[in-house]
Design an enzyme around this catalytic site. Sequence first.
Site, short mmCIF file in Angstrom:
data_model
loop_
_atom_site.label_atom_id
_atom_site.label_comp_id
_atom_site.label_asym_id
_atom_site.label_seq_id
_atom_site.Cartn_x
_atom_site.Cartn_y
_atom_site.Cartn_z
N GLU A 91 0.87 -1.09 0.26
CA GLU A 91 0.11 -0.07 0.00
C GLU A 91 0.91 1.26 -0.15
O GLU A 91 1.79 1.18 0.62
CB GLU A 91 -0.88 0.03 1.28
N CYS A 106 2.96 8.64 1.62
CA CYS A 106 3.02 7.60 2.88
C CYS A 106 3.42 6.35 2.06
O CYS A 106 2.66 5.92 1.33
CB CYS A 106 1.81 7.48 3.71
N CYS A 113 4.20 -7.07 8.14
CA CYS A 113 5.27 -6.66 9.13
C CYS A 113 4.95 -7.62 10.15
O CYS A 113 4.06 -8.22 10.62
CB CYS A 113 4.41 -5.16 9.82
N CYS A 117 2.25 -4.76 16.26
CA CYS A 117 1.48 -3.66 16.86
C CYS A 117 0.13 -4.05 16.92
O CYS A 117 -0.67 -4.13 16.19
CB CYS A 117 1.71 -2.18 16.47
N CYS A 120 -2.86 -2.42 14.69
CA CYS A 120 -2.40 -2.19 13.33
C CYS A 120 -2.97 -3.43 12.34
O CYS A 120 -2.81 -4.39 12.67
CB CYS A 120 -0.90 -2.07 13.18
N CYS A 341 -3.52 1.84 7.85
CA CYS A 341 -2.37 1.21 7.07
C CYS A 341 -2.75 -0.36 7.19
O CYS A 341 -3.01 -1.10 8.31
CB CYS A 341 -1.35 1.41 7.79
S1 SF4 Z 1 2.23 0.06 13.19
FE1 SF4 Z 1 1.73 -1.77 11.92
S2 SF4 Z 1 3.35 -1.48 10.01
FE2 SF4 Z 1 3.99 -0.24 11.61
S3 SF4 Z 1 5.47 -1.16 12.69
FE3 SF4 Z 1 3.59 -1.54 13.77
S4 SF4 Z 1 2.61 -3.54 13.04
FE4 SF4 Z 1 4.08 -2.70 11.72
#
Ligand code: SF4
Length: 352
Positions: A91, A106, A113, A117, A120, A341
């Site tokens: 993306e 962005c 990932c 987090c 997310c 995201c």
């Molecule tokens: S916010 Fe999402 S994309 Fe960014 S580091 Fe954390 S898990 Fe990874």
Amino acid sequence: MSRLLADLGRSELEQQLTTWGYKPVHAARLLRDYYDADGGTFVPRQPLPDGLLERIQSFNTTPVSATAVRQVAADGTTKLLLRLPDSRTVESVLMPDFRDDRAAGCISSQVGCAMGCDFCATTKTGFERNLTTGEIVAQFLALRREARAAQRQLRTIVFMGMGEPLLNLDAVLAAVERIADNRYGALGWRQVTISSVGIIPGIDALTATGLNFHLAVSLHAPDDATRAQLLPVGKRFPIADILAAADRFQASRGRPVTIQYCLLKDVNDSIAQARQLAQLIGERRMHVNLLRYNPTGLSLRGVAYEPSSDETAERFAHELRSAGAVAHFRRSRGPDIDAACGQLRRRNADAS
Ligand code: SF4
């Protein structure tokens, strides 16, 4: 699977030309024409020696044509899902500025990932692979093309899309170099922000480059216990150590580091937490960027995070400012599309 032309820097293309039996002097011109095409159809502006164009076209020279999905929000935010040469997707987002002739981009650094987090959407699909330098550059070109079509100038980019840029540091730095360089992307170093969840060795590696980009660090909580619930990486890197690394970066550049703080209802948005955050910032000249949360459904830990109310967010910002911190809100972008995201990619994967 053909390699992107943007994967090659000048010296690598010079070597390739030599291997093919051409003069290396064509490399600079070829790359300039390629970047000027913004990822669209690549047409060299001057005649090339026989057979060279065909050779060059053995690389993938049109990354923008690989756009899988394009969503445009009512506020003009444009989200692209780009298809990579191995069919994975990534993306990138173009965000219109208050000024109607400017925009910000962005971009992503990884497919998926591994950081986990909890709020997310990207992390829900796990980590698949690092992006190559060319795949990062291709996102920049795609966004610049979008911006130009909307009569805007792409002024800044931030690595705040999918992935943790400091875990793909070599490719990110090589891409930033090509994006910033006047001969190629021509964006300028100061127009680039690298945003990290706080990988300390990576921050120190950025400091050591001496290059003039911005650094943003995602704290999202003012104490280690709350932060570790939200960001598992917090168990490895305490806030005090992250801020010390950010201090080193800031001292070496003389420009403020940005602290990213996503306001989550009843998780990190109390007045006491605002005071704690202000204390952490203290005399540091760091700027706090308060982010509005775009809900993404149940988290990995089964939590349905919600955005803080406008009133709570304003109170939080007021408390920070009263304590002397510099705090501003990042506008919520494209709430009517898959703004968070990783959301668009996930939805697309679910549908296919
Ligand atoms: S916010 Fe999402 S994309 Fe960014 S580091 Fe954390 S898990 Fe990874």
